[in-house]
Design an enzyme around this catalytic site. Structure first.
Site, PDB file in Angstrom:
ATOM      1  N   GLU A 259       0.936  -1.177  -0.080  1.00  0.00           N
ATOM      2  CA  GLU A 259      -0.057   0.027  -0.122  1.00  0.00           C
ATOM      3  C   GLU A 259       0.857   1.397  -0.007  1.00  0.00           C
ATOM      4  O   GLU A 259       1.770   1.468   0.863  1.00  0.00           O
ATOM      5  CB  GLU A 259      -1.044   0.145   1.349  1.00  0.00           C
ATOM      6  CG  GLU A 259      -1.972  -1.121   1.299  1.00  0.00           C
ATOM      7  CD  GLU A 259      -3.019  -1.264   2.302  1.00  0.00           C
ATOM      8  OE1 GLU A 259      -2.877  -0.280   3.064  1.00  0.00           O
ATOM      9  OE2 GLU A 259      -3.639  -2.026   2.169  1.00  0.00           O
ATOM     10  N   HIS A 277      -7.741   2.013   1.209  1.00  0.00           N
ATOM     11  CA  HIS A 277      -7.866   1.598   2.829  1.00  0.00           C
ATOM     12  C   HIS A 277      -8.629   2.472   3.467  1.00  0.00           C
ATOM     13  O   HIS A 277      -8.136   2.915   4.513  1.00  0.00           O
ATOM     14  CB  HIS A 277      -6.312   1.401   3.419  1.00  0.00           C
ATOM     15  CG  HIS A 277      -6.263   0.316   4.566  1.00  0.00           C
ATOM     16  ND1 HIS A 277      -5.218  -0.178   4.938  1.00  0.00           N
ATOM     17  CD2 HIS A 277      -7.171   0.217   5.537  1.00  0.00           C
ATOM     18  CE1 HIS A 277      -5.320  -1.074   5.950  1.00  0.00           C
ATOM     19  NE2 HIS A 277      -6.616  -0.634   6.267  1.00  0.00           N
TER      20      HIS A 277
END
Ligand code: 9EZ
Length: 527
Positions: A259, A277
């Site tokens: 990420e 997220h």
């Protein structure tokens, strides 16, 4: 005491810390070197995901006692480094449950009705009605992998949409599943029986890539997959291939192996919808986790109460009163035993007997190890790092349980094995709360383990006790308690003498010189 808030949290959290009379500094966006330079001043730190508490930062945290994460992920904290320094690491697992469950439902609905794709199409000036034909959720089966707090909230909401729910979780609370009306199935039945699969597990060796080429092969054709939990539960390469081949009709992803994902082929597919997220990103959840972390940190620094620590067992409130005397007893027995051990310690055995066999054993085990290590190490030993330090030193710690406590209702037997010798001490609780040592090796005795004590091993002859009493009297030391035990009449005996205040080394030497005295050990109880 001082607390550093190094990531942005809601103001209410900061207020709670201040209300608990803690000195709070809010300094966000620090570079690693700035953090290293100042972290030594603080007793507690509050973080979200931005602050990286690596081993070298933690090495500078000379006074740090607690790390609190507002939220649940702790990938940014070196937990082993914190644990070995005795720093409690806590998170706030409950604060974002509803928010994450709602995000999961949002993604499921968006996925089957292709809402993100349709939005993009309209914004590009198009009106593509055929392309975005969807499917109903009603009567479809949702497979929930992991039925913890979030999984069960997702299940409730899915049932409200008229879906059927099946679940697999090796740690399943069966009553919870039954009460919710969710069918419990095997892992394979979950793969074969679901139209949509959503994962709600932590990332562990068991769950990493649990959605992979093989498990996808077992699934229904046209299955849809949702991950709002942790990157890496779904194998991204396998998912890509399965969407390309048409086996998987679509996927909704909030979390990724890396990420942000860099050039992930998945993001090139029309069938994939995604969010960066955002699972816990609501005002309510951020407020919840800020309040929770502030309350937990204040509770630990002010009252010593540990809640939601990832490196310490949480003791349920209703068990605390029962457990506390055992923790106290075990710590004292461990401390007592440390004075009678020689050489490289190999094993610490704790046997919980009678009523003691019914209690939560982990805190008692930690207490015995802490008590044992504290007098022998310079290193600060506390409840967080005790087992860790024992392990580092190659000491095996074992707990066994035995319903039979002999003549007692409850009893704890502690045995320390070293290369040279084996020493054992037993204890009990009087009136469920007062610690007593009841046996030292083979000597049956009754000792109140408190303050400074002399353990004296002598020949069982007239006058020995008198001579000890005389010597203390002449030295102006008041004997608070004296306990006796012996093997056989006229054989070997032990006396344990407790005094008010301390005992100087000169007195210990003089007692050693008295007739019929074999061994004298001075014991100072921890704390
Ligand atoms: C593992 C799990 C759930 C699971 C749930 C929890 C540690 N852990 N692992 C495999 N709490 C489903 C499949």
């Amino acid at each position: 005491m001082r607390v550093l808030v190094s990531d942005n949290i809601s103001d209410r959290g900061v207020e709670i810390l201040k209300d608990a009379k803690l000195d709070v500094d809010v300094k966000t966006g620090m570079k690693p070197d700035e953090l290293k330079a100042c972290i030594g001043q603080y007793d507690g730190i509050v973080i979200r995901s931005a602050t990286k508490l690596t081993a070298d930062v933690i090495a500078c945290a000379a006074n740090l006692k607690v790390i609190g994460r507002a939220g649940s992920g702790l990938d940014n904290v070196d937990k082993a480094a914190a644990t070995s320094k005795g720093i409690v690491v806590m998170n706030t697992p409950g604060g974002n449950t509803i928010t994450t469950a709602e995000h999961t439902i949002a993604l499921i609905v968006s996925l089957v009705r292709k809402i993100p794709q349709a939005t993009a199409s309209m914004k590009a000036g198009k009106w593509e009605k055929k392309k975005f034909m969807g499917v109903e959720l009603f009567d479809k089966t949702l497979g929930i992998l992991g039925l913890g707090n979030i999984g069960s909230q997702v299940a409730k909401r899915a049932l409200g949409l008229g879906m059927k729910a099946i679940c697999y979780d090796p740690f399943l609370n069966e009553e919870l599943a039954e009460n919710l009306g969710i069918k419990k199935v095997s892992r394979d039945e979950l793969f074969t029986g679901a139209d949509i699969i959503t994962v709600h597990t932590p990332i562990t060796n068991e769950t990493r890539n649990i959605i992979n080429k093989d498990s996808i092969a077992k699934m229904r054709d046209g299955v849809r997959i949702v991950n709002c939990a942790r990157g890496g539960i779904v194998d991204e390469g396998a998912l890509y291939d399965a969407i390309k081949s048409g086996k998987v009709a679509g996927a909704a992803l909030d979390v990724f192996e890396k990420e942000p994902p860099e050039n992930s082929p998945l993001l090139t597919l029309d069938e994939v919808i995604c969010t960066p997220h955002l699972g816990a990103s609501t005002h309510e959840a951020q407020e919840n986790v800020a309040l929770a972390v502030a309350e937990q940190i204040a509770d630990y620094l002010v009252n010593g109460t540990i809640r939601h620590a990832v490196n310490f067992p949480s003791i349920p409130a209703d068990q605390l009163n029962t457990l506390k005397p055992y923790i106290d007893l075990a710590e004292k027995m461990g401390c007592f035993a440390s004075y009678f051990t020689d050489g490289q310690v190999k094993e610490i055995d704790i046997e919980l007997r009678g009523e003691a066999a019914e209690i939560m054993d982990e805190p008692v085990k930690i207490a015995a190890v802490k008590g044992f290590l504290t007098p022998v190490l310079e290193h600060t030993v506390n409840f967080v790092n005790a087992t860790h330090i024992a392990k580092e030193r190659g000491i095996v710690v074992k707990v066994t349980k035995n319903a039979d406590a002999g003549d007692y209702n409850t009893r704890v037997d502690l045995t320390i094995k070293s290369a040279e010798k084996t020493f054992s001490v037993s204890g009990t609780l009087f009136s469920k709360k007062n610690p007593r040592i009841i046996k030292i090796d083979n000597y049956v005795i009754e000792v109140v383990p408190e303050g400074t004590m002399l353990y004296i091993n002598n020949n069982d002859r007239p006058g020995v006790i008198g001579s000890i009493g005389m010597l203390f009297g002449e030295s102006g030391i008041n004997i608070a308690r004296m306990h006796f035990g012996r093997e056989t009449k006229g054989g070997m005996a032990v006396s344990v003498v407790s005094v008010d205040g301390g005992i100087g080394e000169d007195i210990v030497q003089k007692i050693r010189m008295l007739p019929n005295i074999l061994e004298v050990t001075k014991i100072t109880m921890n704390g």
